[in-house]
Scaffold this active site. Structure first.
Site, short mmCIF file in Angstrom:
data_model
loop_
_atom_site.label_atom_id
_atom_site.label_comp_id
_atom_site.label_asym_id
_atom_site.label_seq_id
_atom_site.Cartn_x
_atom_site.Cartn_y
_atom_site.Cartn_z
CE LYS A 287 3.08 1.94 9.56
NZ LYS A 287 3.65 2.60 8.38
CG LEU B 241 -1.93 -1.14 1.32
CD1 LEU B 241 -2.67 -1.09 2.64
CD2 LEU B 241 -2.91 -1.09 0.16
N GLY B 242 2.06 1.17 0.50
CA GLY B 242 2.92 2.34 0.57
C GLY B 242 4.10 2.07 1.47
CD GLU B 243 9.51 1.11 1.86
OE1 GLU B 243 10.46 0.69 2.52
OE2 GLU B 243 9.30 0.80 0.67
N GLY B 244 6.75 4.31 4.30
CA GLY B 244 7.13 5.54 4.97
C GLY B 244 8.43 5.36 5.72
N GLY C 127 8.52 2.09 7.76
CA GLY C 127 8.46 0.78 7.12
C GLY C 127 7.38 0.70 6.07
CG ASP D 29 5.68 12.04 10.18
OD1 ASP D 29 5.83 13.14 9.63
OD2 ASP D 29 5.97 10.97 9.63
#
Length: 696
Positions: free
Chosen positions: A381, A359-362, A365, A477
């Site tokens: 996650k 789904l995504g990465e930040g 992780g 954040d």
């Protein structure tokens, strides 16, 4: 009747059968403790909350599969009637199994609701709950506390408690007849003590206690009986079991407070139950058909034939799984214990963390979409930064964050910790993140009412983290990509607890600042000074992004529009602030838009003391108070508002050298922009340049 969603008809002496049809929008039905009979209708399914205990229904095998244990809770409680199997039981209400004072309290952590019941697989005990928190925004049927409950040697027994808005019943099933001592464990953990003199301390939880249908205590007030809040109290009752079953009933009779600490907070609450016989029992408690002699004979044969093999297997398992046992010991020591998943379970749920499920990465992780074995869709996650905490501290933090629940916060469903693998499991939200919706990376098109609601609801989520949750949390954040949207486009703040899971270098005042460029408050970015006002600053940036439909910085725009906050101030000073509104918005409320801008400028003031608390932001957005306050252009913007002298001098010389290039191809000050050619900087009077800088 067509709009009815909840139907409560319990204890009404109803007879006959249930109707063959029902409204499609009817979600919860309570018809317990009546004289209903016949077959259950075909409209009953697993999506419906249904409480039909203490009736006379004729149940077939499909009914029992759909409503397991219901046959034991019909009139007369027929399971093991006249053939008792048990002489005691103990329950950890609203929590996981634990041992206290040598007693094993069995887990009672099922998801109960408005009309539900649950029977243990051993048919030893059961629970039934009825009632609706009509005015409560987030109805919860388990109360968690992180306070140290006093007046007890086993405070872990009181870290969770089962709550119900109206009626809560516990049953002992298949008990040997005789006299029993019933111990009920209570502690008031929803309200602070009166000595705090806060408005929340005025709350009172008052209900009646019935044993075997007889009223034992009327208007039982936990804090009053215990001598204060967060103090343990045990009430003991002696009762006679004559029909092989025991019923403990806690009933709210409309007394106490209804709206403290929040709307719709009332009803009975209990932490644990233990029931012990006052006689020497003759039953073993083993399931029927178990033969001790057969078991002993089988064990003897296995030991005689495979002694060596068993020793080898034992040693192998012991060394391979010693770490797993240590994990379990750590989990049992944590209260309240968070939900845990195995790595294999999450690996299967995400198809071995397939890139197609990513789904995504930040910064913390990658996140993957997963489907658990019960068809629940989750977001998993993988934490990429190794925590310096010990295992027990990590799990304790996860337990804390799991208990922080609000309609505008993403729910943390549990975790996985196996070796160096640390994973968090969240609820899955269909419409992904706010930045994708705002900046054109999804098919969503947010109109103005939706945007304004997202802004207000996000502020409410932050208000809960800053001022209402225990412990209070600074997000660190806040940004558009950390705000997710559910199916109804209701925003939910994600990753609000990740900062707590990492090493102390990233907390409070530190040399390593966690966050995202463009959303960092100046005092946090420059000095590492972290307070809730850093979140307020970031929220102000997000509010401008919601209004304008563009990110906080965009290098593809003209120079004066690259940085959203600078552009906003330029428009504000020129009375052109409505030019900031997203041109894709066909219609919008000018007063609301101006209010959002003013609040955003307040939130991004240079001094933290000049930024409003988030509760005031909520009140201003809701229109309860005026968006007032002194707004001055922050110094961090005015200090940056000058031309880069070195750049201007180089550029000027470049222009001069270009114009004279035809006259003198050997000009040493020429700046070449050709590919692969390094520019030659023009000579600068250093002392003159230093004087200019010093004056500034």
């Amino acid at each position: 009747m067509k709009s009815l969603t909840y139907l409560f008809l319990g204890n009404n002496s109803l007879s006959g059968t249930l109707p063959s049809q029902k409204s499609k929008i009817l979600k919860s039905i309570d018809v317990s403790y009546n004289q209903l009979s016949g077959n259950l209708p075909s409209w009953i399914d697993s999506s419906l909350q249904l409480n039909v205990v203490a009736n006379n229904f004729t149940l077939n095998s499909s009914d029992i599969r759909l409503l397991p244990g219901l046959q034991c809770l019909q009139r007369g409680f027929p399971c093991n009637r006249n053939a008792p199997r048990y002489a005691n039981f103990a329950i950890k209400c609203g929590g996981l199994q634990m041992t206290a004072d040598g007693i094993v309290f069995e887990a009672e952590n099922n998801s109960l609701g408005t009309a539900t019941f649950n029977v243990t697989s051993t048919q030893k005990w059961a629970v039934s709950s009825v009632g609706l928190y009509e005015d409560r925004e987030n109805p919860m049927y388990v109360q968690n506390t992180f306070a140290q409950v006093k007046s007890t040697n086993t405070p872990g027994l009181f870290l969770t408690s089962r709550t119900s808005p109206v009626s809560l019943r516990y049953y002992g099933l298949g008990l040997e007849n005789g006299l029993y001592t019933v111990n009920l464990f209570f502690a008031e953990t929803a309200y602070p003590d009166r000595i705090t003199r806060s408005w929340k301390s005025l709350g009172r939880c008052v209900f009646d206690i019935y044993i075997q249908g007889g009223l034992q205590v009327k208007d039982f007030d936990i804090s009053k009986e215990a001598g204060g809040a967060e103090r343990a109290i045990t009430r003991r009752f002696v009762t006679n079991v004559t029909d092989n079953h025991l019923e403990i009933h806690l009933l709210w009779a409309g007394k106490g407070t209804c709206c403290v600490p929040e709307l719709g907070y009332y009803g009975p609450s209990i932490s644990a139950i233990s029931v012990v016989p006052d006689f020497k029992p003759t039953v073993s408690g083993l399931p029927p058909g178990t033969s001790k002699k057969k078991t002993a004979l089988l064990v003897g044969i296995v030991v005689a034939v495979g002694a060596v093999a068993l020793v080898l297997i034992y040693l192998t398992i012991h060394f391979m799984r010693r770490k797993e046992y240590n994990d379990e010991e750590v989990l049992l020591a944590i209260g309240p214990r968070p939900n845990t998943f195995s790595y294999a379970e999450l690996r299967a749920a995400t198809d071995d963390f397939s890139p197609s499920n990513k789904l995504g990465e930040g910064g913390y992780g990658a996140v993957y979409k997963g489907t658990l074995s019960d068809e629940t869709v989750v977001a998993v996650k993988q934490l990429s930064v190794a925590s310096q905490q010990g295992k027990s501290q990590f799990i304790a933090e996860v337990a804390t964050i799991s208990a922080v629940q609000h309609r505008n916060l993403v729910k943390l469903r549990g975790c996985c910790i196996e070796g160096k693998r640390h994973l968090l499991v969240y609820e899955y939200l269909e419409n992904k993140s706010l930045d994708q919706a705002l900046f054109g990376r999804s098919d969503l098109r947010l109109d103005w009412p939706t945007r304004y609601n997202i802004c207000l609801a996000t502020a409410r989520g932050l208000a809960y983290l800053h001022e209402e949750s225990r412990p209070r949390i600074v997000h660190r954040d806040v940004k558009a990509s950390n705000i997710l949207l559910d199916a109804e486009l209701c925003p939910k703040i994600s990753d609000f607890g990740l900062a707590k899971l990492y090493d102390d270098e990233k907390r409070h005042i530190s040399t390593r600042v966690a966050g995202t460029i463009g959303y960092l408050a100046p005092e946090y970015a420059m000095r590492g000074h972290l307070t809730e006002k850093a979140d307020i600053f970031a929220f102000g940036i997000v509010a401008l992004e919601i209004l304008s439909g563009r990110p906080n910085s965009d290098n593809s725009l003209e120079d004066d529009k690259i940085y959203l906050l600078e552009w906003s101030w330029a428009l504000h000073e020129n009375n052109q602030i409505l030019d900031l509104v997203d041109p894709n918005l066909v219609e919008f409320d000018e007063n609301e838009a101006l209010r959002v801008v003013r609040i955003a400028l307040l939130c991004t003031q240079g001094s933290p003391s000049m930024r409003p608390p988030v509760s005031r932001v909520v009140a201003m957005l809701a229109g309860d108070i005026e968006a007032s306050g002194v707004i001055t252009k922050p110094s961090y913007l005015t200090d940056w508002d000058f031309r880069d002298l070195t750049r201007s001098l180089v550029t000027k010389d470049a222009q001069t050298s270009t114009s004279s290039e035809n006259k003198d191809n050997h000009n040493q000050n020429r700046i070449s922009s050709g590919p692969g050619v390094a520019p030659s900087l023009c000579p600068v009077n250093v002392s003159e340049f230093s004087e200019i800088i010093e004056r500034r």
